[in-house]
Structures are given as C-alpha cells and as structure tokens.
Design a protein around this motif. Structure first.
Motif, short mmCIF file in Angstrom:
data_model
loop_
_atom_site.label_atom_id
_atom_site.label_comp_id
_atom_site.label_asym_id
_atom_site.label_seq_id
_atom_site.Cartn_x
_atom_site.Cartn_y
_atom_site.Cartn_z
N ASN A 175 -0.79 -4.42 3.29
CA ASN A 175 -0.02 -3.24 2.93
C ASN A 175 0.12 -2.33 4.15
O ASN A 175 -0.86 -1.77 4.64
N ALA A 176 1.35 -2.16 4.62
CA ALA A 176 1.59 -1.35 5.82
C ALA A 176 1.24 0.12 5.62
O ALA A 176 1.05 0.86 6.58
N ASP A 177 1.13 0.55 4.35
CA ASP A 177 0.78 1.94 4.05
C ASP A 177 -0.61 2.05 3.44
O ASP A 177 -0.88 2.96 2.66
N SER A 178 -1.51 1.14 3.77
CA SER A 178 -2.83 1.15 3.16
C SER A 178 -3.61 2.41 3.57
O SER A 178 -3.41 2.97 4.65
N PRO A 179 -4.53 2.89 2.71
CA PRO A 179 -5.29 4.11 3.00
C PRO A 179 -6.07 4.08 4.30
O PRO A 179 -6.26 5.11 4.94
N CYS A 180 -6.52 2.89 4.71
CA CYS A 180 -7.35 2.80 5.92
C CYS A 180 -6.55 2.93 7.21
O CYS A 180 -7.09 3.28 8.25
N LYS A 181 -5.26 2.65 7.14
CA LYS A 181 -4.45 2.61 8.36
C LYS A 181 -4.52 3.90 9.18
O LYS A 181 -4.73 3.85 10.40
N PRO A 182 -4.39 5.10 8.56
CA PRO A 182 -4.40 6.32 9.37
C PRO A 182 -5.73 6.63 10.04
O PRO A 182 -5.76 7.39 11.01
N VAL A 183 -6.83 6.04 9.53
CA VAL A 183 -8.14 6.36 10.10
C VAL A 183 -8.68 5.26 11.00
O VAL A 183 -9.70 5.45 11.67
N GLU A 237 -7.23 0.65 15.16
CA GLU A 237 -6.16 -0.34 15.26
C GLU A 237 -5.97 -0.97 13.89
O GLU A 237 -6.94 -1.17 13.13
N PHE A 238 -4.73 -1.27 13.55
CA PHE A 238 -4.40 -1.81 12.24
C PHE A 238 -3.62 -3.11 12.40
O PHE A 238 -2.64 -3.16 13.16
N ILE A 239 -4.08 -4.17 11.73
CA ILE A 239 -3.39 -5.45 11.74
C ILE A 239 -2.73 -5.63 10.39
O ILE A 239 -3.40 -5.75 9.36
N ASN A 240 -1.41 -5.60 10.37
CA ASN A 240 -0.65 -5.72 9.13
C ASN A 240 -0.36 -7.20 8.86
O ASN A 240 0.56 -7.78 9.42
N GLY A 273 -7.86 -2.80 3.51
CA GLY A 273 -7.59 -1.43 3.94
C GLY A 273 -7.41 -0.45 2.80
O GLY A 273 -6.72 0.56 2.96
N GLY A 274 -8.02 -0.72 1.65
CA GLY A 274 -7.95 0.21 0.53
C GLY A 274 -8.90 1.37 0.71
O GLY A 274 -9.38 1.65 1.82
N GLN A 275 -9.22 2.06 -0.39
CA GLN A 275 -10.07 3.24 -0.27
C GLN A 275 -11.48 2.91 0.19
O GLN A 275 -12.10 3.70 0.92
N LEU A 276 -11.99 1.73 -0.16
CA LEU A 276 -13.33 1.37 0.30
C LEU A 276 -13.32 1.13 1.80
O LEU A 276 -14.24 1.55 2.52
N GLY A 277 -12.29 0.44 2.29
CA GLY A 277 -12.16 0.24 3.73
C GLY A 277 -12.03 1.56 4.46
O GLY A 277 -12.61 1.76 5.54
#
Length: 374
Positions: free
Chosen positions: A41-49, A52-55, A17-21
């Motif tokens: 990372n619960a605050d990864s860059p991909c999470k807001p976009v 669904e996010f699996i932490n 979920g980094g910038q590439l994700g």
C-alpha cells in the motif's frame, strides 16, 4: 540462541506497513535505529515515519531481497506472509524470529494440535473438511459452536457462530470454500490476553494481564490490569507454549475464562497486538519498545511496570465519526491516529488510552461516550 546485537545507526527492516509497523518504527527511531518498511500500500501508515519505503507486494521476492540487503535485521508486523519465503530469507539474512511460528500459526488446525500436544488448556475442537465432518461436529460439540477457516482471517473474518440448524447452509458455504476448524462455544465470563517478549538468552518479559471486550469480533476495549485472578495461570500457559513454539520478540496469547472461572487458550498472535497498545502510555516500556530490544539483541527489562491503570478504546471509522470533534476537549484522552487514508466504519483507524485511578468509573464514562456507535 545468541542474536546479532545492533548498534544505534543500524537499520531495521519491517515487513508490513500498517499501524503495528508504524509503532514499531517509532519505537526503533527513539533508540537511534533507522527503518526500512515494505508494504504493497503506497499510503500505508508506516511510510511517513520510515527512513525508506519499499512499495511492493509481500511475496515480491526481488523486493524482499532488497529489504534484506538494506537492513541489519528483519521483523514483521503481521502473520499473513509467506512462511516459505520467510524461511528462504532466514537462510540469507538476520531474522531472529525465524519462520517457524508464522508457519505454524497460519494454520488454525496445526495451532490447535500443537497447543494440545503442549498440554495447554484449549476448548474441544474438530477438523471440518466436508458436510459429513460438519455433522460430526454437531453431534460431538453440540450447538452452538464456532466454525473458523483453517487459513487466513482476522478480526472476526473467516468465522461464523453456528447457533442452530438455521446456520447450517452458511456453515456449508464456508466449508465449500476452505477447510475449517470447529470449536466448542463457551459461555464466557471474560476474555483476557497476555503480552510477552522473549529476547536474547531466552529472557522473558511479561506485561500485565489484559482484560478485553470484543464487539462484532473486533477488539472494542482493553482494561489493565485485568479484573481477574488468572494472571499466574496465564503465565503458566504461556510457559508451556514457548516450550513448543519458537518465539522471539513480542507476541500475545489470547484466553477465554468461562462462567466456572476456567481459563482456556484461544489464539496466539506472533507479533505486537492490539490489546497491548495501552502500554505506550501506561507502562515503563511499551510492547513495541521490548520488541525492538529483542530483535536487535539488546537486554530486556526484568519486568514491565504498570505506571497507572488504563482503559484503551479502539477507534474504528464509526468511532471517529462519533467522537473526533471531542478530541480537542479531552487532553486526558491519549489519542493515536494511524494515518490510514480511507475511513471505513469497521476499520481500525486509531486508539485512545485513558490513565486512571478508578477503572470502573473511567470505563463507565467511556462506554457512555461510545453510545450510538453501532
């Protein structure tokens, strides 16, 4: 190989979920796909976009199974994931990229040996597992040479320049932690890279040759088109590589050009790459667009057109400290901020792309803007 052709409304799973994700997800959403992202990372860059996010950790088998069940295809944003687990997932879920490239490229020695067998032009290298091997590297390669860990490492991590005998203790310390690969040091004229996407029915789409400059082993700037006559030769080298290694989606091959204008393959990144970020503004398709087209089984464009020459500058934490107050004054700077919560001096926090009719002038202006960053 035929891929499952997804329809808009289907779901893409992204490991990482980094910038590439994040940029993969943004491209996928433009095309009507949903996105599920997995990242520890619960605050990864991909999470807001992401929809669904699996932490969860990258090696969390239960979480990976959940990602597979919730998606119609799985891709990944970086190569430091378990090849064995990825192999297991390919037996159950739709992963067109497979596991083979990840498994091979996680090991620098195997990567070099595979490139050598494919007939690629690479710099002389040696396996270094002991102090005796280190002495052999000194004797055969001579000073200076690059010593890299066999596994792991990126953006200059896990490698040192052995200039002379004053670096020997540092080299021995690196070897004591992990097996290494020694590579002959080249007197470089230029560093370039070629981003490529492979899709259904072995379609191949090439991006323009990219000219790169690294500082402290981290990409500093990319200029497109590269000021080099090596584009066709770079394509020829890529064609050798794809006969030896299974690739699907977007990947990048990095090259060295020495002072005698000889081209050498350096490294391969089996996913979208920092040096291809300019394509978001400067090309009719970005590297993320073509990646999503490939993994979802769509037809790739026959070619990628560069709409305007471009200079792309990475924005590390130190660069944001230096320049962020100027962003509002420069609408010609296409700014991308990744959304990482913690700013560190050498952490990639974003990038900017400037479209231009005069590469040399724009490069000079941007270098002046970045003065004082060190």
């Amino acid at each position: 190989m035929n891929f499952n052709k997804l329809k808009f409304g289907d779901t893409i799973g992204i490991i990482g979920g980094g910038q590439l994700g994040k940029m993969m997800a943004q491209s996928a959403q433009k095309k009507g796909f949903k996105v599920v992202c997995l990242d520890p990372n619960a605050d990864s860059p991909c999470k807001p976009v992401a929809h669904e996010f699996i932490n969860a950790a990258y090696d969390d088998e239960q979480a990976l199974q959940e990602l597979g069940r919730k998606t119609d295809v799985i891709t990944y944003e970086f190569e430091n994931i378990s090849a064995d687990q990825l192999h297991h997932l390919t037996e159950q879920f739709n992963i067109p990229q497979g596991y083979q490239a990840i498994q091979l490229l996680q090991d620098r020695l195997t990567e070099k040996q595979t490139l050598e067998q494919a007939g690629s032009k690479i710099v002389p290298f040696l396996s270094v597992q002991s102090n005796d091997d280190l002495q052999t590297a000194i004797n055969e390669l001579g000073y200076p040479f690059i010593l890299k860990t066999r596994f792991g490492g990126y953006d200059g991590k896990g490698q040192i320049l052995v200039k002379d005998e004053t670096n020997i203790e540092e080299a021995k310390a690196l070897i004591s932690n992990q097996e290494c690969v020694a590579e002959q040091y080249l007197d470089l004229a230029l560093e370039v890279s070629l981003t490529v996407t492979i899709g259904n029915q072995k379609q191949i789409t090439y991006f323009p040759l990219q000219e790169n400059e690294h500082r402290n082993q981290i990409l500093f700037k990319t200029i497109v088109p590269a000021r080099s006559d090596k584009e066709q030769e770079a394509r020829d080298e890529v064609n050798k590589i794809i006969e030896a290694i299974h690739f699907v989606g977007t990947f990048t091959v990095e090259f060295f050009i020495d002072k005698d204008n000889h081209l050498f393959v350096n490294e391969i990144a089996p996913r979208p790459h920092n040096s291809g970020h300019y394509s978001i503004e400067a090309c009719d398709y970005s590297q993320f667009d073509t990646h999503i087209l490939a993994v979802t089984g769509q037809t790739l464009p026959n070619s990628v057109e560069i709409l305007k020459p471009a200079v792309m500058m990475n924005l590390l934490g130190r660069d944001l400290d230096l320049l962020e107050d100027k962003f509002s004054e420069h609408p010609e700077w296409h700014i991308h901020i990744y959304g990482k919560p913690e700013r560190k001096p050498d952490r990639k926090m974003g990038h900017m792309t400037i479209l231009t009719d005069d590469i040399d002038d724009t490069e000079a202006k941007m270098l002046k803007e970045f003065e004082g960053r060190e």
